[in-house]
Design a protein around this motif. Sequence first.
Motif, PDB file in Angstrom:
ATOM      1  N   ALA A  75      13.796   9.678   5.877  1.00  0.00           N
ATOM      2  CA  ALA A  75      12.341   9.490   6.021  1.00  0.00           C
ATOM      3  C   ALA A  75      11.753   8.910   4.743  1.00  0.00           C
ATOM      4  CB  ALA A  75      11.680  10.825   6.350  1.00  0.00           C
ATOM      5  N   LYS A  76      12.225   9.389   3.603  1.00  0.00           N
ATOM      6  CA  LYS A  76      11.741   8.895   2.319  1.00  0.00           C
ATOM      7  C   LYS A  76      12.137   7.438   2.114  1.00  0.00           C
ATOM      8  CE  LYS A  76      12.080   9.842  -2.660  1.00  0.00           C
ATOM      9  NZ  LYS A  76      12.697  10.731  -3.682  1.00  0.00           N
ATOM     10  N   ALA A  77      13.399   7.106   2.459  1.00  0.00           N
ATOM     11  CA  ALA A  77      13.869   5.728   2.301  1.00  0.00           C
ATOM     12  C   ALA A  77      13.071   4.770   3.183  1.00  0.00           C
ATOM     13  CB  ALA A  77      15.359   5.640   2.644  1.00  0.00           C
ATOM     14  N   ILE A  78      12.755   5.204   4.406  1.00  0.00           N
ATOM     15  CA  ILE A  78      11.957   4.363   5.312  1.00  0.00           C
ATOM     16  C   ILE A  78      10.588   4.087   4.697  1.00  0.00           C
ATOM     17  CG2 ILE A  78      10.767   4.345   7.548  1.00  0.00           C
ATOM     18  CD1 ILE A  78      13.197   5.851   8.691  1.00  0.00           C
ATOM     19  N   ALA A  79       9.981   5.109   4.135  1.00  0.00           N
ATOM     20  CA  ALA A  79       8.674   4.930   3.494  1.00  0.00           C
ATOM     21  C   ALA A  79       8.777   3.954   2.316  1.00  0.00           C
ATOM     22  CB  ALA A  79       8.138   6.285   3.014  1.00  0.00           C
ATOM     23  N   GLN A  80       9.822   4.076   1.535  1.00  0.00           N
ATOM     24  CA  GLN A  80      10.021   3.181   0.385  1.00  0.00           C
ATOM     25  C   GLN A  80      10.161   1.730   0.830  1.00  0.00           C
ATOM     26  OE1 GLN A  80      13.516   5.039  -1.303  1.00  0.00           O
ATOM     27  NE2 GLN A  80      12.353   5.943  -2.986  1.00  0.00           N
ATOM     28  N   TYR A  81      10.891   1.506   1.911  1.00  0.00           N
ATOM     29  CA  TYR A  81      11.211   0.138   2.329  1.00  0.00           C
ATOM     30  C   TYR A  81      10.092  -0.520   3.140  1.00  0.00           C
ATOM     31  CZ  TYR A  81      15.942   1.457   0.909  1.00  0.00           C
ATOM     32  OH  TYR A  81      17.028   1.874   0.179  1.00  0.00           O
ATOM     33  N   LEU A  82       9.228   0.275   3.745  1.00  0.00           N
ATOM     34  CA  LEU A  82       8.169  -0.302   4.593  1.00  0.00           C
ATOM     35  C   LEU A  82       6.798  -0.302   3.927  1.00  0.00           C
ATOM     36  CD1 LEU A  82       8.979   1.228   8.127  1.00  0.00           C
ATOM     37  CD2 LEU A  82       9.762  -0.949   7.165  1.00  0.00           C
ATOM     38  N   ALA A  83       6.602   0.557   2.945  1.00  0.00           N
ATOM     39  CA  ALA A  83       5.264   0.754   2.382  1.00  0.00           C
ATOM     40  C   ALA A  83       4.758  -0.464   1.621  1.00  0.00           C
ATOM     41  CB  ALA A  83       5.272   1.966   1.462  1.00  0.00           C
ATOM     42  N   GLU A  84       3.464  -0.682   1.756  1.00  0.00           N
ATOM     43  CA  GLU A  84       2.782  -1.694   0.948  1.00  0.00           C
ATOM     44  C   GLU A  84       2.058  -0.956  -0.184  1.00  0.00           C
ATOM     45  OE1 GLU A  84       0.170  -3.471   3.736  1.00  0.00           O
ATOM     46  OE2 GLU A  84       1.744  -4.565   4.799  1.00  0.00           O
ATOM     47  N   GLY A  85       2.552  -1.121  -1.385  1.00  0.00           N
ATOM     48  CA  GLY A  85       1.897  -0.468  -2.517  1.00  0.00           C
ATOM     49  C   GLY A  85       2.302   0.979  -2.722  1.00  0.00           C
ATOM     50  N   GLY A  86       3.472   1.367  -2.238  1.00  0.00           N
ATOM     51  CA  GLY A  86       3.973   2.711  -2.478  1.00  0.00           C
ATOM     52  C   GLY A  86       3.492   3.722  -1.455  1.00  0.00           C
ATOM     53  N   TYR A  87       3.967   4.951  -1.614  1.00  0.00           N
ATOM     54  CA  TYR A  87       3.627   6.008  -0.653  1.00  0.00           C
ATOM     55  C   TYR A  87       3.086   7.227  -1.395  1.00  0.00           C
ATOM     56  CZ  TYR A  87       8.142   7.935  -2.130  1.00  0.00           C
ATOM     57  OH  TYR A  87       9.171   8.418  -2.881  1.00  0.00           O
ATOM     58  N   THR A  88       2.491   8.141  -0.630  1.00  0.00           N
ATOM     59  CA  THR A  88       1.991   9.409  -1.172  1.00  0.00           C
ATOM     60  C   THR A  88       2.730  10.547  -0.482  1.00  0.00           C
ATOM     61  OG1 THR A  88      -0.208   8.485  -1.520  1.00  0.00           O
ATOM     62  CG2 THR A  88      -0.027  10.887  -1.474  1.00  0.00           C
ATOM     63  N   LEU A  89       3.255  11.454  -1.273  1.00  0.00           N
ATOM     64  CA  LEU A  89       3.960  12.604  -0.712  1.00  0.00           C
ATOM     65  C   LEU A  89       2.998  13.782  -0.567  1.00  0.00           C
ATOM     66  CD1 LEU A  89       6.448  14.296   0.107  1.00  0.00           C
ATOM     67  CD2 LEU A  89       6.885  14.656  -2.339  1.00  0.00           C
ATOM     68  N   ARG A  90       2.896  14.301   0.653  1.00  0.00           N
ATOM     69  CA  ARG A  90       2.128  15.521   0.894  1.00  0.00           C
ATOM     70  C   ARG A  90       2.966  16.436   1.782  1.00  0.00           C
ATOM     71  NH1 ARG A  90      -2.445  12.068   2.104  1.00  0.00           N
ATOM     72  NH2 ARG A  90      -2.494  12.829   4.254  1.00  0.00           N
ATOM     73  N   ARG A  91       2.647  17.694   1.769  1.00  0.00           N
ATOM     74  CA  ARG A  91       3.360  18.639   2.620  1.00  0.00           C
ATOM     75  C   ARG A  91       2.472  19.088   3.775  1.00  0.00           C
ATOM     76  NH1 ARG A  91       8.235  20.426   0.902  1.00  0.00           N
ATOM     77  NH2 ARG A  91       8.834  19.756  -1.193  1.00  0.00           N
ATOM     78  N   VAL A  92       3.075  19.097   4.953  1.00  0.00           N
ATOM     79  CA  VAL A  92       2.412  19.661   6.124  1.00  0.00           C
ATOM     80  C   VAL A  92       3.124  20.979   6.390  1.00  0.00           C
ATOM     81  CG1 VAL A  92       1.863  19.368   8.560  1.00  0.00           C
ATOM     82  CG2 VAL A  92       1.844  17.385   7.028  1.00  0.00           C
ATOM     83  N   GLY A  93       2.477  22.069   6.027  1.00  0.00           N
ATOM     84  CA  GLY A  93       3.189  23.344   5.980  1.00  0.00           C
ATOM     85  C   GLY A  93       4.176  23.267   4.826  1.00  0.00           C
ATOM     86  N   SER A  94       5.449  23.477   5.124  1.00  0.00           N
ATOM     87  CA  SER A  94       6.487  23.373   4.090  1.00  0.00           C
ATOM     88  C   SER A  94       7.276  22.074   4.200  1.00  0.00           C
ATOM     89  CB  SER A  94       7.450  24.561   4.214  1.00  0.00           C
ATOM     90  OG  SER A  94       8.074  24.567   5.495  1.00  0.00           O
ATOM     91  N   VAL A  95       6.886  21.188   5.119  1.00  0.00           N
ATOM     92  CA  VAL A  95       7.653  19.969   5.404  1.00  0.00           C
ATOM     93  C   VAL A  95       7.103  18.788   4.604  1.00  0.00           C
ATOM     94  CG1 VAL A  95       8.389  18.354   7.198  1.00  0.00           C
ATOM     95  CG2 VAL A  95       8.196  20.802   7.723  1.00  0.00           C
ATOM     96  N   PRO A  96       7.940  18.106   3.810  1.00  0.00           N
ATOM     97  CA  PRO A  96       7.471  16.924   3.084  1.00  0.00           C
ATOM     98  C   PRO A  96       7.211  15.759   4.031  1.00  0.00           C
ATOM     99  CG  PRO A  96       9.821  17.255   2.726  1.00  0.00           C
ATOM    100  CD  PRO A  96       9.347  18.439   3.482  1.00  0.00           C
TER     101      PRO A  96
END
Length: 610
Positions: free
Chosen positions: A13-34
């Motif tokens: 999931a992190k790699a997908i965000a890195q490869y598709l994002a325009e201008g980087g991504y923001t990490l937040r947690r929904v409950g305990s899930v990144p």
Amino acid sequence: MDKLIVAEKNSVAKAIAQYLAEGGYTLRRVGSVPVYFFKVNGEYWASMGLRGHILDFDFEHSYNNWNSVEPGKLLDLEPVMVIRGWDRPYVMALIELSKQAKEVILALDSDVEGEAIAYEVMLVTRLRKSTLRFRRALFSAVTRDDIRRAFGRLTTLNVNLAKKVFTRMVLDLKYGATFTRLLTLSAKSSKAPLNRGEFLSYGPCQTPVLNLVVQRALERENFKPEIYYKIKLTIEVNGELIELESIDKFKGLKEAQEALSRVKAGKAVVKDVEAKRVHVNPPKPLDTIELERRSSRFLNIRSKQTLDIAEELYRQGYISYPRTETNVYPPTLDLRGILRNLSSTSTYGQYARQLMAGELRPTAGKDNDNAHPPIHPVKAADKAELMARFRDFKYWIIYDLVVRHFLATLSPPALVEEQRLVVDAGGVLFEASGLRIINDGYFVIYPFEKPKANPLPLTALRVGMQVTVKDSKIVKRKTTPPPYLSESELLRLMRKYGIGTDATMQDHIHTNVKRRYFKIIKGQCVPTPLGKALITSLSKYAPTLIDPGFRSRMESMLSLIGSGKELPSSVRRRLEEEAVKVYASMKPNAHQLGEELAKALRSMVNENNN
């Protein structure tokens, strides 16, 4: 939020965000899930990973009391779908995120299990929002190019494959729970030394695997060695000593002594000199089971650990998807591009450049699952990088095996000379074999398969030539029992009988070890007294349950669901009816079965206490 991406693991999931994002991504947690939030073409996207299946099948709670429910009744029940306890945070995160999304992109692993998990995600998210759209992303490597290519050609979910997996899960639950309870309760009624929470498990895949191991062990135990004699002859050729053995075996010592006397009285004459050149072909491209077999055989790493490491190497972008049944490279795979990447490394660079300088003629097998290419390197790396990232030598040697195997499949064959010398001494024929490597070919990069050279001085020999005998003597031998099954051979037999899938075979082996049914000692599968007792008892009272062909037949029926030729209900009905018949024939023998299992358990306890 416009789109929610669901992957099978957080790292993907992190790699997908890195490869598709325009201008980087923001990490937040929904409950305990990144969860990784980013923008694509002005849209708001989120990417989250699971930990595999989030749903499972179980019986209603009232049927989970083993002592109050007759095991056979479980075969008549309809299991319910439940959330796996440890996955509840992921289910809650899915529900929360789906409320905000318009579309869910199912980026689960591109295999049958991944299809089922994708369907589970659909079931969970649709409960809260029926208007959601779903599309499927299929990729075989976690690289920028592969991810972007997959998201550029999104497809739909194959529901039949998901139904196939769910049907297997239900049948495995019914068979497993019914016969596990019968075995355990029978043993307990005979006062088996089982602690609270311990049980004797049966599994439709697990137990036929144990049967394969036990049958080989019984062959060893029942083997009766036979004594025989041979004559060793040592000759001298141009100052070099060559040892030969009599072609014939002598059953009795007197017969061998008579032959030896003729040898000592006669002359030694060359009867035949053979030197045959043979090409040794490189291996076929690497599929899952072959990776596990070769890792066990060459590296002494257990199959489960091999696949666990391979999956992590895949998730970190070093190799392609490791769960594949394909052993032929598709024409779309850029072999030269992979070689170019490897040419930058100190370990493989020179060899990769040599291959690039010529025409590539990859080896090919016959299997193709039409889902994934064979396992191959995706990212070029040397030992230092792998050790720095994973801090475990096994990650490096498994990556190294994958790379060397890939390079071997693009390499020329090796050329060896198989040699044979036959000498007549006193009417007794003797032979010696030798091997000379003429051209290393793929052995250069793939030393695992390089044979030991032991060339004979054949150029100094000719038919009819008399040779000098330096020594002759009788040697006593005895026939040897077959070895225990190696893990490598067990995997081969599991594939032959269709026991498990490329994704689960190593798990069935591991379960047997965990249940104390057999041990793996120096790569060999050695059954415990309990494992032998279980198979011996079931072979008398329920042979169908341990028959490797039974699971093969079950998998053939399940495959009809995957191809849309059969309904799950039809397949389930036939296999559940068969289970009812087996149970009915087994139940009257429950006491005797329990006595045999209890005896084996007591034996193991006494052995451990001594």
